[in-house]
Design an enzyme around this catalytic site. Structure first.
Site, PDB file in Angstrom:
ATOM      1  N   ARG A   1      18.726  -3.931 -14.839  1.00 27.85           N
ATOM      2  CA  ARG A   1      18.619  -2.472 -14.836  1.00 27.85           C
ATOM      3  C   ARG A   1      19.840  -1.921 -14.100  1.00 27.85           C
ATOM      4  O   ARG A   1      20.101  -2.327 -12.960  1.00 27.85           O
ATOM      5  CB  ARG A   1      17.321  -2.066 -14.117  1.00 27.85           C
ATOM      6  CG  ARG A   1      17.066  -0.583 -14.088  1.00 27.85           C
ATOM      7  CD  ARG A   1      15.667  -0.270 -13.580  1.00 27.85           C
ATOM      8  NE  ARG A   1      15.475  -0.589 -12.168  1.00 27.85           N
ATOM      9  CZ  ARG A   1      14.351  -0.324 -11.489  1.00 27.85           C
ATOM     10  NH1 ARG A   1      13.334   0.248 -12.100  1.00 27.85           N
ATOM     11  NH2 ARG A   1      14.253  -0.648 -10.210  1.00 27.85           N
TER      12      ARG A   1
ATOM     13  N   LYS B   1      11.828  11.126  -5.992  1.00 29.11           N
ATOM     14  CA  LYS B   1      12.196   9.742  -5.631  1.00 29.11           C
ATOM     15  C   LYS B   1      12.515   8.823  -6.802  1.00 29.11           C
ATOM     16  O   LYS B   1      12.590   7.607  -6.626  1.00 29.11           O
ATOM     17  CB  LYS B   1      11.072   9.130  -4.806  1.00 29.11           C
ATOM     18  CG  LYS B   1       9.745   9.116  -5.556  1.00 29.11           C
ATOM     19  CD  LYS B   1       8.722   8.218  -4.917  1.00 29.11           C
ATOM     20  CE  LYS B   1       7.504   8.126  -5.807  1.00 29.11           C
ATOM     21  NZ  LYS B   1       6.456   7.278  -5.324  1.00 29.11           N
TER      22      LYS B   1
ATOM     23  N   TYR C   1      19.693  10.346  -5.997  1.00 26.68           N
ATOM     24  CA  TYR C   1      18.516  10.170  -5.125  1.00 26.68           C
ATOM     25  C   TYR C   1      18.943   9.508  -3.804  1.00 26.68           C
ATOM     26  O   TYR C   1      18.629  10.002  -2.718  1.00 26.68           O
ATOM     27  CB  TYR C   1      17.444   9.311  -5.825  1.00 26.68           C
ATOM     28  CG  TYR C   1      16.504   8.653  -4.849  1.00 26.68           C
ATOM     29  CD1 TYR C   1      15.513   9.404  -4.216  1.00 26.68           C
ATOM     30  CD2 TYR C   1      16.643   7.303  -4.492  1.00 26.68           C
ATOM     31  CE1 TYR C   1      14.676   8.820  -3.282  1.00 26.68           C
ATOM     32  CE2 TYR C   1      15.810   6.722  -3.562  1.00 26.68           C
ATOM     33  CZ  TYR C   1      14.830   7.474  -2.955  1.00 26.68           C
ATOM     34  OH  TYR C   1      14.015   6.901  -2.020  1.00 26.68           O
TER      35      TYR C   1
ATOM     36  N   ILE D   1       2.764   7.653  -0.073  1.00 26.56           N
ATOM     37  CA  ILE D   1       2.881   7.219   1.332  1.00 26.56           C
ATOM     38  C   ILE D   1       2.257   8.270   2.246  1.00 26.56           C
ATOM     39  O   ILE D   1       1.605   7.957   3.244  1.00 26.56           O
ATOM     40  CB  ILE D   1       4.354   6.951   1.719  1.00 26.56           C
ATOM     41  CG1 ILE D   1       4.996   5.973   0.726  1.00 26.56           C
ATOM     42  CG2 ILE D   1       4.436   6.383   3.133  1.00 26.56           C
ATOM     43  CD1 ILE D   1       6.488   5.782   0.920  1.00 26.56           C
TER      44      ILE D   1
ATOM     45  N   ASP E   1       2.017  20.494   0.230  1.00 26.02           N
ATOM     46  CA  ASP E   1       2.446  19.737  -0.954  1.00 26.02           C
ATOM     47  C   ASP E   1       2.445  20.714  -2.123  1.00 26.02           C
ATOM     48  O   ASP E   1       1.545  21.552  -2.226  1.00 26.02           O
ATOM     49  CB  ASP E   1       1.461  18.593  -1.215  1.00 26.02           C
ATOM     50  CG  ASP E   1       2.064  17.474  -2.056  1.00 26.02           C
ATOM     51  OD1 ASP E   1       2.057  16.325  -1.602  1.00 26.02           O
ATOM     52  OD2 ASP E   1       2.551  17.756  -3.171  1.00 26.02           O
TER      53      ASP E   1
ATOM     54  N   ASN F   1       8.272   3.708 -12.858  1.00 24.50           N
ATOM     55  CA  ASN F   1       9.606   3.122 -12.686  1.00 24.50           C
ATOM     56  C   ASN F   1       9.539   1.873 -11.829  1.00 24.50           C
ATOM     57  O   ASN F   1      10.367   0.987 -11.939  1.00 24.50           O
ATOM     58  CB  ASN F   1      10.527   4.103 -11.946  1.00 24.50           C
ATOM     59  CG  ASN F   1      10.801   5.338 -12.748  1.00 24.50           C
ATOM     60  OD1 ASN F   1      11.260   5.242 -13.884  1.00 24.50           O
ATOM     61  ND2 ASN F   1      10.506   6.504 -12.191  1.00 24.50           N
TER      62      ASN F   1
ATOM     63  N   SER G   1      15.409   5.567   3.421  1.00 24.56           N
ATOM     64  CA  SER G   1      15.231   4.446   2.494  1.00 24.56           C
ATOM     65  C   SER G   1      16.285   3.379   2.737  1.00 24.56           C
ATOM     66  O   SER G   1      17.419   3.689   3.123  1.00 24.56           O
ATOM     67  CB  SER G   1      15.370   4.975   1.072  1.00 24.56           C
ATOM     68  OG  SER G   1      15.492   3.915   0.160  1.00 24.56           O
TER      69      SER G   1
ATOM     70  N   LYS H   1      19.196  10.876   0.444  1.00 24.88           N
ATOM     71  CA  LYS H   1      18.714  10.247   1.683  1.00 24.88           C
ATOM     72  C   LYS H   1      19.845  10.163   2.715  1.00 24.88           C
ATOM     73  O   LYS H   1      19.655  10.436   3.900  1.00 24.88           O
ATOM     74  CB  LYS H   1      18.140   8.854   1.402  1.00 24.88           C
ATOM     75  CG  LYS H   1      16.866   8.873   0.559  1.00 24.88           C
ATOM     76  CD  LYS H   1      15.729   9.620   1.247  1.00 24.88           C
ATOM     77  CE  LYS H   1      14.485   9.740   0.414  1.00 24.88           C
ATOM     78  NZ  LYS H   1      13.488  10.665   0.946  1.00 24.88           N
TER      79      LYS H   1
ATOM     80  N   PHE I   1       7.669  13.836   4.069  1.00 23.68           N
ATOM     81  CA  PHE I   1       7.721  12.930   2.911  1.00 23.68           C
ATOM     82  C   PHE I   1       8.157  13.649   1.628  1.00 23.68           C
ATOM     83  O   PHE I   1       8.663  12.999   0.715  1.00 23.68           O
ATOM     84  CB  PHE I   1       6.328  12.352   2.614  1.00 23.68           C
ATOM     85  CG  PHE I   1       5.787  11.427   3.656  1.00 23.68           C
ATOM     86  CD1 PHE I   1       6.239  10.123   3.749  1.00 23.68           C
ATOM     87  CD2 PHE I   1       4.806  11.848   4.533  1.00 23.68           C
ATOM     88  CE1 PHE I   1       5.722   9.252   4.698  1.00 23.68           C
ATOM     89  CE2 PHE I   1       4.281  10.991   5.482  1.00 23.68           C
ATOM     90  CZ  PHE I   1       4.741   9.697   5.575  1.00 23.68           C
TER      91      PHE I   1
HETATM   92  C1  UD1 Z   1      14.516   1.596  -5.356  1.00 23.61           C
HETATM   93  C2  UD1 Z   1      15.187   1.783  -4.023  1.00 23.61           C
HETATM   94  C3  UD1 Z   1      14.267   2.449  -3.056  1.00 23.61           C
HETATM   95  C4  UD1 Z   1      13.694   3.701  -3.672  1.00 23.61           C
HETATM   96  C5  UD1 Z   1      12.951   3.348  -4.930  1.00 23.61           C
HETATM   97  C6  UD1 Z   1      12.389   4.609  -5.547  1.00 23.61           C
HETATM   98  C7  UD1 Z   1      16.825   0.046  -3.491  1.00 23.61           C
HETATM   99  C8  UD1 Z   1      17.070  -1.294  -2.890  1.00 23.61           C
HETATM  100  N1  UD1 Z   1      15.584   0.483  -3.463  1.00 23.61           N
HETATM  101  O1  UD1 Z   1      13.601   0.582  -5.218  1.00 23.61           O
HETATM  102  O2  UD1 Z   1      14.966   2.787  -1.912  1.00 23.61           O
HETATM  103  O3  UD1 Z   1      12.824   4.327  -2.764  1.00 23.61           O
HETATM  104  O4  UD1 Z   1      13.877   2.754  -5.826  1.00 23.61           O
HETATM  105  O5  UD1 Z   1      11.872   4.382  -6.816  1.00 23.61           O
HETATM  106  O6  UD1 Z   1      17.719   0.694  -3.984  1.00 23.61           O
HETATM  107  N2  UD1 Z   1      11.607  -4.279 -11.794  1.00 23.61           N
HETATM  108  C9  UD1 Z   1      11.385  -4.956 -12.972  1.00 23.61           C
HETATM  109  N3  UD1 Z   1      10.670  -4.339 -13.950  1.00 23.61           N
HETATM  110  C10 UD1 Z   1      10.171  -3.080 -13.823  1.00 23.61           C
HETATM  111  C11 UD1 Z   1      10.387  -2.384 -12.599  1.00 23.61           C
HETATM  112  C12 UD1 Z   1      11.126  -3.017 -11.613  1.00 23.61           C
HETATM  113  O7  UD1 Z   1      11.817  -6.102 -13.133  1.00 23.61           O
HETATM  114  O8  UD1 Z   1       9.538  -2.567 -14.768  1.00 23.61           O
HETATM  115  C13 UD1 Z   1      12.367  -4.923 -10.721  1.00 23.61           C
HETATM  116  C14 UD1 Z   1      13.621  -4.181 -10.318  1.00 23.61           C
HETATM  117  O9  UD1 Z   1      14.700  -4.542 -11.117  1.00 23.61           O
HETATM  118  C15 UD1 Z   1      13.758  -4.599  -8.858  1.00 23.61           C
HETATM  119  C16 UD1 Z   1      12.320  -4.805  -8.400  1.00 23.61           C
HETATM  120  O10 UD1 Z   1      11.553  -4.958  -9.580  1.00 23.61           O
HETATM  121  O11 UD1 Z   1      14.422  -5.818  -8.767  1.00 23.61           O
HETATM  122  C17 UD1 Z   1      11.771  -3.627  -7.606  1.00 23.61           C
HETATM  123  O12 UD1 Z   1      12.009  -2.449  -8.361  1.00 23.61           O
HETATM  124  P1  UD1 Z   1      11.363  -1.042  -7.958  1.00 23.61           P
HETATM  125  O13 UD1 Z   1       9.926  -1.219  -7.673  1.00 23.61           O
HETATM  126  O14 UD1 Z   1      11.760  -0.060  -9.005  1.00 23.61           O
HETATM  127  O15 UD1 Z   1      12.047  -0.686  -6.584  1.00 23.61           O
HETATM  128  P2  UD1 Z   1      13.613  -0.659  -6.187  1.00 23.61           P
HETATM  129  O16 UD1 Z   1      14.452  -0.401  -7.369  1.00 23.61           O
HETATM  130  O17 UD1 Z   1      13.897  -1.853  -5.371  1.00 23.61           O
END
Ligand code: UD1
Length: 339
Positions: free
Chosen positions: A295, A85, A150, A12, A31, A198, A125, A154, A81
């Site tokens: 997850r 995370k 984490y 970001i 950084d 992730n 966040s 925040k 930033f």
């Molecule tokens: C979370 C946090 C966010 C944080 C971020 C950091 C919440 C709502 N959000 O984002 O504040 O900055 O982590 O990493 O708590 N998914 C899959 N398969 C994958 C990866 C993800 O199905 O391999 C799904 C997850 O279950 C989720 C969605 O995709 O439903 C988004 O996941 P991700 O991109 O990891 O972000 P958040 O977990 O929402």
């Protein structure tokens, strides 16, 4: 008009540096390159035509940080930033998260106080809302107990900032990000996860390009229309532009209070399957994915009420989901071709 961007070679941060330079700001990046690379400063210069001043050190180091602020006491503001995370990593190694994310913030606030640097924009966040009782979630929603160290960093950071500004001249804005995805249209900068991603979108693009075998979709038994979890995905360039608007509001002394909070989301929620469908549409590819269990720690659904940001900050996300996934895919292809 000189601004410090900590974490300015990160995902970001780098997009925000470009948008600041476009608006005429002089940018200094600090950084430690723990999750980014030095060439990103050159990639920024390729886009903007201006190489940002770059210093590599760890903001958790009090002496180095104090010395930096003494040398840059003419800063108009700081956009902070630089932080760890990864939710899962923070569960495995909480002290690493508390030390890095909180100590660096305190060192920055000290440096700002001592050198009378007036404005701080902090990366917060939507994770602070947990699973909100009401959707869409507004800034007035209660803070829920954090699901991870984490997330807790925040929440604690927002509290540290609020307490500190009460006894100093500092003004602060916390921007609560929903789910930033996508990349700059030039594909010169984008998200560069270390190791196995992730987050959803980098995992999708790395699967499509052949670096990962298969995407796991975490859960299809949520109480949502297609059973997969819902998030408010926001284009990283829209998010970056919000930082420019926020720092200008502060410099122009347009804040209504010394500490303000804004949601940065589109107001639209999309399910995991909808993101995959969008990716398949824009790329023309079929993505190899399978549904697996939930997850741990994931919330079911969250999307922003962006009204306060739209009306008070005067900023609105413009780019739609297909533009987000298309730009992420373009970046993945450009980046891998360069390797
Ligand atoms: C979370 C946090 C966010 C944080 C971020 C950091 C919440 C709502 N959000 O984002 O504040 O900055 O982590 O990493 O708590 N998914 C899959 N398969 C994958 C990866 C993800 O199905 O391999 C799904 C997850 O279950 C989720 C969605 O995709 O439903 C988004 O996941 P991700 O991109 O990891 O972000 P958040 O977990 O929402």
């Amino acid at each position: 008009m000189k601004i410090l961007v900590t974490g300015g070679t990160g995902y970001i941060g780098s997009h925000t540096v470009v948008e600041l330079q476009k608006e005429g700001f002089e940018v200094v990046i600090v950084d430690n390159l723990s999750n980014s690379q030095a060439w990103i400063a050159d990639a920024i210069a390729d886009i903007s035509g201006k190489k940002p001043h770059f210093e590599q050190f760890d903001l958790a180091d009090q002496k180095l940080t104090a010395d930096f602020f003494r040398r840059h006491s003419d800063l108009m503001g700081v956009i902070h930033f630089a932080a760890f995370k990864a939710v899962g990593e923070s569960v495995d190694n909480p002290l690493m998260y508390y030390r890095n994310n909180l100590v660096s913030l305190m060192n920055i606030l000290e440096g700002m106080q001592q050198n009378v640097i007036p404005n701080l924009v902090f990366s917060s966040s939507c994770t602070v809302y947990g699973q909100p009782d009401e959707l869409p979630v507004s800034e007035k929603a209660p803070i829920k107990k954090a699901e991870s160290p984490y997330g807790n960093t925040k929440q604690i950071s927002e509290e540290i900032i609020q307490d500190t500004i009460k006894s100093s001249e500092i003004h602060a804005t916390a921007l609560r990000y929903f789910n930033p995805i996508g990349a700059h249209e030039s594909a010169s900068i984008g998200e560069l996860p270390l190791g196995v991603p992730n987050n959803l979108v980098p995992f999708i693009t790395q699967t499509a390009i052949g670096l990962r075998k298969q995407l796991s979709v975490f859960g299809e038994d949520y109480n949502t229309p297609d059973g997969t979890a819902i998030r408010d995905y926001i284009h990283v360039v829209d998010l970056a532009q919000a930082h420019v608007v926020a720092i200008k509001r502060m410099i122009n002394q347009q804040m209504k209070q010394r500490f303000e909070i804004f949601n940065l989301g589109t107001g639209n929620g999309y399910s995991v399957l909808e993101v995959i469908q969008s990716f398949e549409k824009v790329s023309g590819l079929k993505l190899n994915y399978k549904i697996v269990g939930r997850r741990p720690g994931d919330v079911e659904q969250v999307w922003a009420n962006p009204e306060w940001s739209n009306n008070e900050l005067g900023w609105k996300a413009k780019r739609n989901l297909d533009e987000m996934t298309a730009s992420a895919w373009k970046w993945e292809q450009y980046y891998r071709n360069k390797q």
